[in-house]
Design a protein around this motif. Structure first.
Motif, mmCIF file in Angstrom:
data_model
loop_
_atom_site.group_PDB
_atom_site.id
_atom_site.type_symbol
_atom_site.label_atom_id
_atom_site.label_comp_id
_atom_site.label_asym_id
_atom_site.label_seq_id
_atom_site.Cartn_x
_atom_site.Cartn_y
_atom_site.Cartn_z
ATOM 1 N N MET A 28 -8.877 -4.911 8.507
ATOM 2 C CA MET A 28 -9.015 -4.512 7.113
ATOM 3 C C MET A 28 -7.908 -5.132 6.262
ATOM 4 N N ALA A 29 -6.668 -5.130 6.780
ATOM 5 C CA ALA A 29 -5.559 -5.704 6.022
ATOM 6 C C ALA A 29 -5.736 -7.204 5.860
ATOM 7 N N THR A 30 -6.209 -7.860 6.899
ATOM 8 C CA THR A 30 -6.431 -9.307 6.819
ATOM 9 C C THR A 30 -7.503 -9.618 5.786
ATOM 10 N N GLU A 31 -8.564 -8.830 5.800
ATOM 11 C CA GLU A 31 -9.651 -9.044 4.839
ATOM 12 C C GLU A 31 -9.178 -8.806 3.410
ATOM 13 N N TYR A 39 -3.303 -6.839 -3.530
ATOM 14 C CA TYR A 39 -2.444 -6.649 -4.698
ATOM 15 C C TYR A 39 -2.878 -5.429 -5.503
ATOM 16 N N VAL A 40 -4.171 -5.179 -5.537
ATOM 17 C CA VAL A 40 -4.677 -3.987 -6.217
ATOM 18 C C VAL A 40 -4.208 -2.738 -5.490
ATOM 19 N N VAL A 41 -4.277 -2.766 -4.174
ATOM 20 C CA VAL A 41 -3.840 -1.627 -3.372
ATOM 21 C C VAL A 41 -2.348 -1.373 -3.597
ATOM 22 N N VAL A 47 1.921 2.657 -8.758
ATOM 23 C CA VAL A 47 1.694 3.556 -9.898
ATOM 24 C C VAL A 47 1.775 5.017 -9.451
ATOM 25 N N ILE A 48 1.196 5.322 -8.298
ATOM 26 C CA ILE A 48 1.258 6.691 -7.784
ATOM 27 C C ILE A 48 2.705 7.081 -7.504
ATOM 28 N N PHE A 49 3.464 6.192 -6.863
ATOM 29 C CA PHE A 49 4.862 6.482 -6.552
ATOM 30 C C PHE A 49 5.675 6.678 -7.823
ATOM 31 N N ILE A 50 5.489 5.828 -8.808
ATOM 32 C CA ILE A 50 6.220 5.950 -10.066
ATOM 33 C C ILE A 50 5.847 7.247 -10.774
#
Length: 70
Positions: A28-31, A39-41, A47-50
């Motif tokens: 999944m990470a490779t894909e 980059y979206v992930v 954003v969640i962390f901030i």
């Protein structure tokens, strides 16, 4: 003292889990990396962390104001 011991145990358990994983890679990470969606992930996680950090700082400021009133 208990928190230091707990933190050390947690770090050691993470290192054991990391060594237990195989080195074939995650499909999944490779894909996601190949399609550029990683980059979206990363941005969503940032954003969640901030958002959580801002929320915690605002709670801290409110508690400081309440403590000054008493």
């Amino acid at each position: 003292m208990k928190s230091v011991i707990l933190a050390i145990c947690f770090i050691l358990s993470l290192s054991i889990v990391a060594f237990a994983q195989n080195s074939n890679g995650v499909d999944m990470a490779t894909e996601l990396r190949e399609s550029g969606k990683i980059y979206v992930v990363v941005m969503v996680l940032a954003v969640i962390f901030i958002g959580i950090a801002i929320y915690l700082f605002s709670i801290d400021n409110r508690l400081k104001k309440i403590e000054k009133q008493k």
